[in-house]
Design a protein around this motif. Sequence first.
Motif, short mmCIF file in Angstrom:
data_model
loop_
_atom_site.label_atom_id
_atom_site.label_comp_id
_atom_site.label_asym_id
_atom_site.label_seq_id
_atom_site.Cartn_x
_atom_site.Cartn_y
_atom_site.Cartn_z
N UNK A 48 9.91 20.99 1.56
CA UNK A 48 10.62 19.93 2.28
C UNK A 48 12.12 19.94 1.95
N UNK A 49 12.46 20.32 0.72
CA UNK A 49 13.88 20.47 0.38
C UNK A 49 14.53 21.57 1.22
N UNK A 50 13.90 22.72 1.28
CA UNK A 50 14.46 23.85 2.03
C UNK A 50 14.54 23.54 3.52
N UNK A 51 13.61 22.71 4.01
CA UNK A 51 13.64 22.32 5.42
C UNK A 51 14.64 21.21 5.70
N UNK B 45 -1.75 14.68 -8.50
CA UNK B 45 -1.64 15.19 -7.14
C UNK B 45 -1.48 14.10 -6.09
N UNK B 46 -1.09 12.90 -6.52
CA UNK B 46 -0.98 11.76 -5.59
C UNK B 46 -0.03 12.05 -4.44
N UNK B 47 1.11 12.63 -4.74
CA UNK B 47 2.12 12.89 -3.71
C UNK B 47 1.96 14.32 -3.21
N UNK B 48 1.00 14.49 -2.31
CA UNK B 48 0.78 15.80 -1.69
C UNK B 48 1.63 15.90 -0.42
N UNK B 49 1.47 16.99 0.30
CA UNK B 49 2.31 17.20 1.49
C UNK B 49 2.10 16.08 2.52
N UNK B 50 0.86 15.67 2.70
CA UNK B 50 0.57 14.61 3.67
C UNK B 50 1.32 13.33 3.33
N UNK B 51 1.32 12.96 2.05
CA UNK B 51 2.01 11.73 1.64
C UNK B 51 3.53 11.91 1.71
N UNK C 73 0.84 -1.20 0.00
CA UNK C 73 0.00 0.00 0.00
C UNK C 73 0.87 1.24 0.00
N UNK C 74 0.35 2.33 -0.56
CA UNK C 74 1.16 3.53 -0.78
C UNK C 74 1.79 4.04 0.51
N UNK C 75 1.00 4.19 1.58
CA UNK C 75 1.55 4.76 2.81
C UNK C 75 2.68 3.92 3.37
N UNK C 76 2.51 2.61 3.32
CA UNK C 76 3.55 1.71 3.83
C UNK C 76 4.81 1.81 2.98
N UNK D 47 11.74 11.78 -10.42
CA UNK D 47 10.54 11.78 -11.25
C UNK D 47 10.89 11.86 -12.72
N UNK D 48 10.68 10.76 -13.42
CA UNK D 48 10.80 10.74 -14.89
C UNK D 48 9.46 10.38 -15.51
N UNK D 49 8.38 10.50 -14.73
CA UNK D 49 7.04 10.12 -15.20
C UNK D 49 6.30 11.34 -15.73
N UNK D 50 5.53 12.03 -14.88
CA UNK D 50 4.82 13.25 -15.24
C UNK D 50 4.81 14.20 -14.05
N UNK D 51 4.90 15.49 -14.34
CA UNK D 51 5.02 16.47 -13.28
C UNK D 51 3.79 16.58 -12.40
N UNK D 52 2.60 16.37 -12.94
CA UNK D 52 1.38 16.57 -12.19
C UNK D 52 1.16 15.59 -11.06
N UNK D 53 1.98 14.55 -10.97
CA UNK D 53 1.84 13.56 -9.90
C UNK D 53 2.29 14.14 -8.56
N UNK D 54 3.23 15.07 -8.62
CA UNK D 54 3.84 15.67 -7.43
C UNK D 54 3.21 17.01 -7.08
#
Length: 326
Positions: free
Chosen positions: A265-268, A232-238, A209-212, A250-257
Motif C-alpha cells: 500500500x505504501x508503494x501504491x 494479524x489483526x490489520x491484514x490487507x482487507x482491514x 467497531x474496528x471497521x468503522x 506502530x509502537x505496540x508489536x510487529x505481529x499485529x500488522x
Amino acid sequence: MPQQRNFHHMNKKGTSLMNIRVLATSTLVGPYIDELGLRFPELCVAPCRSSAWKAGLASAEALIVLLSEPLTEADLDLCPNLRVIGTYSVGINHLPITSCQSRGIRIVNTQGVLTDATADLALTLLLSLTRRVREGEALVRSGHWKGWAPDLLLGTGLTGKTCGILGSGPIGRAFARRVWAIGMKVIFWNREGNQKPVDFGVDIAARLPLDELLRQSDVLSLHCPLTDTTRGLLNREKLDLLPHGAFLINTARGGILDEQAVMELLHQGKIGGVGLDVYENEPDLDPQWLVAPRTVLLPHLGSATLETREAMAKLLCDGIAESLLT
C-alpha cells in the motif's frame, strides 16, 4: 550514563552454578540488579541460552529475561523450583503464559512506568512522518539545500483530522492526550469489544467497531498488546478500509500488522506514511522496509529514556524480591 558491567557467571561470593536462586540474562539500567544480588546472594547473571544459564535453570526460583528472549514450556520443564519470571518489558507475549498459570509461576512485568515515554515516541514518529523530518534532515546534511522555497518538502497538517487508536489502555490514552493537544479528534477501538466511551483525561472519545474506526482514521496508531485476538489483526482487507493517504504508527508489536500488505500500500501511494518502532520477527527486519517510501524506522526505542529504563528495572527487581519473600 548507566555504568557498563560485564556478565558474570558467579556472584562475588562465589555461588555455585548448581545453587542459583535468581538467574538473570542481563544487567539492567541502574543499580537494581546489584541491589537484588545483595538481598539474594544466590544471583547469577548469564546470557540467555549460554551454558551457564542452562546450568542455573535446575535450581533457579526466579528468572529475569528481556523482551527479545522468548521462553518456552520446555524451558519451564528444566526449572522445577521456579516461582517467578520477571520480564524487562510491559509485553509478555514472549512468555508461555498458560503454562506459567498452570504451574503457579508468577509473571512480573513493568506495567505503568513506560507509558509516557512510549506515547512520546509515538508522537515523535507521527510528527516526523507528517512534517517529513527525515527527508529534511537528509537534504541539509547532503549539502544540496538551496534555501527556502514555497513548495519545499510540503508535509501534512494534523489539526482537525481524526486519529484512530487501537487500544484504550494507559499508553493509548496517553497518546490520545498528545494528539488531542495538537487539535486532532480521537476515536478508540479495543479488543474486548467494549463500546463504552473512553475518558482519556482531557476529553471523552467514542469507542467504535474496528471497521468503522478504520474508515474514519486519517492517522491510525497501535497501542494494543499482541494476543491471539490481535495477531494479524490489520491484514490487507482491514488496511484497505483506511482513507487514502492515511498515516500508520506502530509502537505496540510487529505481529499485529500484515507488513507485506502495508509495504504494498505504501508503494501504491494508498498509505501516506508509516512510522515503526516494532517489527515482526525483530531484529530480523524484512529488508523491503529499507527501501519502502515514506517511512520512519526506529529500533524499538519506545521506553528508551534513562528515567524510564531505571524505573522499569526497579519495578522488576522489587517484584522479584516480593515474590521470593512471600
